[in-house]
Design an enzyme around this catalytic site. Structure first.
Site, PDB file in Angstrom:
ATOM      1  N   ASP A  84     -46.843  20.567 -16.685  1.00 38.33           N
ATOM      2  CA  ASP A  84     -47.521  21.633 -15.944  1.00 38.33           C
ATOM      3  C   ASP A  84     -47.791  22.851 -16.816  1.00 38.33           C
ATOM      4  O   ASP A  84     -48.695  23.631 -16.560  1.00 38.33           O
ATOM      5  CB  ASP A  84     -46.650  22.031 -14.738  1.00 38.33           C
ATOM      6  CG  ASP A  84     -47.224  23.214 -13.979  1.00 38.33           C
ATOM      7  OD1 ASP A  84     -48.331  23.069 -13.436  1.00 38.33           O
ATOM      8  OD2 ASP A  84     -46.588  24.284 -13.934  1.00 38.33           O
ATOM      9  N   LEU A 135     -49.221  28.735  -9.113  1.00 42.96           N
ATOM     10  CA  LEU A 135     -50.584  29.265  -9.227  1.00 42.96           C
ATOM     11  C   LEU A 135     -51.199  29.017 -10.593  1.00 42.96           C
ATOM     12  O   LEU A 135     -52.293  29.484 -10.877  1.00 42.96           O
ATOM     13  CB  LEU A 135     -50.578  30.776  -8.943  1.00 42.96           C
ATOM     14  CG  LEU A 135     -50.218  31.168  -7.504  1.00 42.96           C
ATOM     15  CD1 LEU A 135     -50.021  32.662  -7.397  1.00 42.96           C
ATOM     16  CD2 LEU A 135     -51.290  30.704  -6.527  1.00 42.96           C
ATOM     17  N   ARG A 136     -50.460  28.292 -11.446  1.00 47.95           N
ATOM     18  CA  ARG A 136     -50.971  28.078 -12.795  1.00 47.95           C
ATOM     19  C   ARG A 136     -52.308  27.329 -12.778  1.00 47.95           C
ATOM     20  O   ARG A 136     -53.193  27.602 -13.577  1.00 47.95           O
ATOM     21  CB  ARG A 136     -49.930  27.321 -13.633  1.00 47.95           C
ATOM     22  CG  ARG A 136     -50.110  27.515 -15.120  1.00 47.95           C
ATOM     23  CD  ARG A 136     -48.965  26.919 -15.909  1.00 47.95           C
ATOM     24  NE  ARG A 136     -47.878  27.850 -16.086  1.00 47.95           N
ATOM     25  CZ  ARG A 136     -46.598  27.589 -15.862  1.00 47.95           C
ATOM     26  NH1 ARG A 136     -46.244  26.392 -15.429  1.00 47.95           N
ATOM     27  NH2 ARG A 136     -45.678  28.481 -16.066  1.00 47.95           N
ATOM     28  N   GLY A 137     -52.449  26.377 -11.866  1.00 46.61           N
ATOM     29  CA  GLY A 137     -53.695  25.602 -11.760  1.00 46.61           C
ATOM     30  C   GLY A 137     -54.885  26.494 -11.442  1.00 46.61           C
ATOM     31  O   GLY A 137     -55.958  26.353 -12.036  1.00 46.61           O
TER      32      GLY A 137
END
Length: 359
Positions: free
Chosen positions: A213, A294-296
Site C-alpha cells: 500500500d 486515503l492514500r489511494g
C-alpha cells in the site's frame, strides 16, 4: 530550461556506459507511464512493478535514469544536495549557505542506485564512526545507499525477497524525504528524496499488503504474446548489441524530445488544477472499492495531475484519471482468495460506473 541546456547530457552519453534507449523499448506501456509520472512528481510515492522474468524491468529502469537531464548539485557533496533548495540540502550545506559562503556547483547525471538483495541496514542507511566521534568530537558519518540515491532513482529488484524491516526503512525515507541514523546518542540526518522503484515476480511471493500500500503505483507486466512484437523486440536488442553508438544515434532525437517533455512537465506541474467534481468522483471510486485509508485518493489525484502536465495541459481531464486510476488502486484492494476477478478489472468497472462511462 532551454534545449541547449540539455545538450551536454547527450554528448556525455558517449563516454558513459551505453544504455538501451528508453524510447526504443517496445510495449510495456503501463510500466513506462508509471515511471515517467513518478519522475514528473516524485511525491506520487514510487512504483512497484510485478511481472514475469525477462520482461525488461531492469532495462527500462536503467533506460529511464539515462534519459533524465543533468541536475545541479553542490560540488563534492556526498548527498547530491541542491545548491538553493533547503528541502533537498544537507545540514552541512545549509550551514554554509547561512554563513554566506559561496557554494560550488557541479552538474551530474541523475543517479540510479541498485539495492543488492543482501544489503545490510548499515549499507543502506550509512554508519556513524563512534570512535572518531568520541576521540575527535566530530560527527563522523559514512554515507550509505540512501545518501547516494538522493534526487535520483533507487531500484530494488526482487523487493518481495527483501527483509521486511529494510523495506520499511526504504518506504519511510521515500515518504519523509529524510534519512536519520542514530547510534549511541549521536544522531545524523540527510535528505533522501528519491523515486523508489521495486520489481518482483509474483511466483516468488507477495509483499505484505501494508507494505504494498505504501508504493504509490503498481504496474503489472506480462510477457508479450504477439509473435510480430516479439520478433521486433529481439531484432532491436540484437541491433543494439551489434552497434550501440549507431543504435543510440537513431533514437537521439526522440530521446531529446522526451527529455524536454519531462522538463516542461515538471515546470508546468504546479499550475495544474483538477475540478472539485472530479476529485469527489475519485474518492467515490475509492469508497466503492473499500480502499483502506486515503492514500489511494491522494496518489490518484497526484498521478492525474502529473499526466496532465506531461500532456502539456493545466487542467485534469476524465481520461487522465482513467489512464492512472488502475495503476494507483489495484494493489490497495482487499484480497479475497476465493475471488477470480482481476483487481485491475474491478477498478475499471468501479471507475466506469462512478464516472458514468458506457462500455
Amino acid at each position: 530550461m532551454s534545449p541547449t541546456a540539455l545538450e551536454p547530457t547527450i554528448v556525455k552519453s558517449a563516454t558513459r556506459r551505453v544504455v538501451f534507449p528508453f524510447t526504443a523499448i517496445v510495449g510495456q506501456e503501463e510500466m513506462k507511464l508509471a515511471l515517467l509520472l513518478n519522475v514528473i512528481d516524485p511525491k506520487i510515492g514510487g512504483v512497484m512493478i510485478m511481472g514475469d522474468r525477462g520482461t525488461g524491468k531492469s532495462t527500462t529502469i536503467r533506460a529511464l535514469a539515462d534519459l533524465l537531464p543533468e541536475i545541479e548539485v553542490v560540488a563534492n557533496d556526498p548527498f547530491n544536495s541542491h545548491p538553493s533548495d533547503p528541502d533537498i540540502m544537507s545540514d552541512t550545506v545549509r550551514d554554509r549557505v547561512d554563513r554566506g559562503e559561496e557554494i560550488p556547483i557541479a552538474k551530474k547525471k541523475v543517479t540510479m542506485v541498485d539495492l543488492p538483495l543482501g544489503a545490510t541496514e548499515d549499507r543502506v542507511c550509512g554508519t556513524i564512526d563512534i570512535e572518531k566521534a568520541l576521540s575527535e568530537g566530530v560527527k563522523a558519518f559514512e554515507p550509505g545507499l540512501l545518501a547516494k540515491a538522493n534526487r535520483g532513482i533507487l531500484y530494488v529488484d526482487e523487493v518481495n525477497l527483501l527483509d521486511d524491516h529494510l523495506v520499511d526503512v526504504l518506504l519511510d525515507s521515500a515518504a519523509s524525504g529524510w534519512n536519520t541514523v542514530e547510534r549511541e546518542g549521536i544522531s545524523i540526518r540527510h535528505p533522501a528524496r528519491f523515486v523508489l522503484v521495486g520489481s518482483g515476480n509474483p511466483e516468488e511471493g507477495e509483499l505484505r499488503p501494508q507494505l504494498l500500500d505504501r508504493f504509490g503505483m503498481h504496474a503489472e507486466i506480462r510477457t508479450v504474446k504477439e509473435p510480430v512484437l516479439r520478433v521486433r523486440i529481439v531484432e532491436q536488442r540484437s541491433e543494439f548489441d551489434q552497434n550501440p553508438p549507431e543504435f543510440l544515434e537513431k533514437y537521439r532525437e526522440t530521446q531529446e524530445a522526451l527529455q524536454q517533455k519531462l522538463v516542461n512537465a515538471q515546470e508546468l506541474l504546479p499550475s495544474v488544477t483538477s475540478d472539485y467534481d472530479l476529485r469527489v468522483k475519485i474518492s467515490e471510486v475509492c469508497a466503492e472499492l473499500d480502499v483502506d485509508g486515503l492514500r489511494g485518493d491522494i496518489v490518484t489525484n497526484r498521478a492525474a495531475k502529473a499526466l496532465a502536465a506531461f500532456e502539456g495541459r493545466t487542467l485534469v481531464l476524465v481520461d487522465d484519471i482513467r489512464r492512472v486510476i488502475t495503476l494507483c488502486l489495484r494493489h490497495r484492494l482487499r484480497k479475497d482468495p476465493l475471488e477470480s476477478i482481476d483487481s485491475g478489472y474491478k477498478v475499471e468497472k468501479a471507475f466506469n460506473r462512478v464516472f458514468g462511462i458506457e462500455v
